[in-house]
Design a protein around this motif. Sequence first.
Motif, short mmCIF file in Angstrom:
data_model
loop_
_atom_site.label_atom_id
_atom_site.label_comp_id
_atom_site.label_asym_id
_atom_site.label_seq_id
_atom_site.Cartn_x
_atom_site.Cartn_y
_atom_site.Cartn_z
N THR A 126 30.04 25.01 44.38
CA THR A 126 29.18 24.52 46.10
C THR A 126 31.04 25.39 46.28
N VAL A 127 30.24 25.27 47.62
CA VAL A 127 31.45 27.09 48.65
C VAL A 127 31.93 24.77 49.72
N GLU A 128 32.83 24.93 49.85
CA GLU A 128 33.79 24.00 50.74
C GLU A 128 33.49 24.39 52.02
N LEU A 129 32.80 24.25 53.58
CA LEU A 129 32.88 24.56 54.64
C LEU A 129 34.15 24.05 55.22
N ARG A 130 34.60 24.67 56.22
CA ARG A 130 35.94 24.13 57.64
C ARG A 130 34.83 23.86 58.74
N PHE A 177 38.55 22.55 62.75
CA PHE A 177 40.20 22.55 61.26
C PHE A 177 40.67 23.71 61.35
N VAL A 178 39.99 25.19 61.62
CA VAL A 178 40.08 25.94 61.48
C VAL A 178 41.70 26.82 62.01
N LYS A 179 41.57 25.95 63.31
CA LYS A 179 42.44 25.95 64.54
C LYS A 179 43.92 25.51 64.28
N ASP A 180 43.72 24.48 63.66
CA ASP A 180 44.40 23.62 63.39
C ASP A 180 45.51 24.08 61.82
N THR A 181 44.56 24.94 60.99
CA THR A 181 45.02 24.98 60.27
C THR A 181 45.54 26.31 60.51
N VAL A 182 45.10 27.38 60.98
CA VAL A 182 45.89 28.30 61.07
C VAL A 182 46.71 29.13 62.09
N PHE A 202 32.80 27.81 58.40
CA PHE A 202 34.27 28.42 57.71
C PHE A 202 34.37 28.57 55.99
N GLN A 203 34.35 29.11 55.22
CA GLN A 203 34.29 28.78 53.91
C GLN A 203 36.07 28.95 53.84
N LEU A 204 36.44 27.61 52.98
CA LEU A 204 37.24 27.10 53.18
C LEU A 204 38.56 28.38 52.43
N LEU A 264 37.18 41.48 64.66
CA LEU A 264 37.73 41.88 64.05
C LEU A 264 37.34 42.06 62.59
N GLY A 265 37.34 40.95 62.37
CA GLY A 265 36.25 41.00 60.61
C GLY A 265 37.29 40.27 59.89
N LEU A 266 38.21 39.69 60.49
CA LEU A 266 39.32 39.14 59.32
C LEU A 266 39.13 37.47 58.64
N ILE A 267 37.76 36.74 59.44
CA ILE A 267 37.01 35.53 58.85
C ILE A 267 36.33 35.57 59.49
N GLN A 268 34.59 35.01 58.78
CA GLN A 268 33.32 35.08 59.18
C GLN A 268 33.09 34.32 59.04
N VAL A 269 32.16 34.30 60.68
CA VAL A 269 31.16 32.65 59.75
C VAL A 269 30.17 32.10 59.31
N TYR A 270 30.47 31.51 57.94
CA TYR A 270 29.76 31.09 57.30
C TYR A 270 27.93 30.37 57.42
N GLN A 271 28.13 29.45 58.72
CA GLN A 271 27.08 28.98 58.91
C GLN A 271 27.10 27.99 60.21
#
Length: 101
Positions: A45-49, A53-58, A87-89, A71-78
């Motif tokens: 199971t893939v945890e999606l956020r 959430f990404v902006k707050d966490t990072v 994004f994947q957690l 830049l390819g540092l993070i990919q949109v999963y869905q």
Amino acid sequence: MRKDSFNNIGRKTDAHLLQALHILFTEIQVLKRAIQDSFQTADTTVELRDAAFVKDTVGVSDRTLLRYQNLGLIQVYQRDKGGKKYFQLDDVLRLKRYLNG
């Protein structure tokens, strides 16, 4: 041969080299993503956020998150039908570790 004409040729060569490197980098990212997808099994199971959430966490802005995607540092999963990005957690946590050192 004039000095200016040599510099113009060198700049064109540099531009072509940078373009070729960018194309190569893009192809490597596509292959990397394909390899990662092939290793994932269907039963995991893939945890999606979402992007908020990404902006707050990072701790980045919308624009910075988009730049990291380019830049390819993070990919949109869905994406959902409304265009919301998920994004994947694991990717989010990896990006946070990368940025925090």
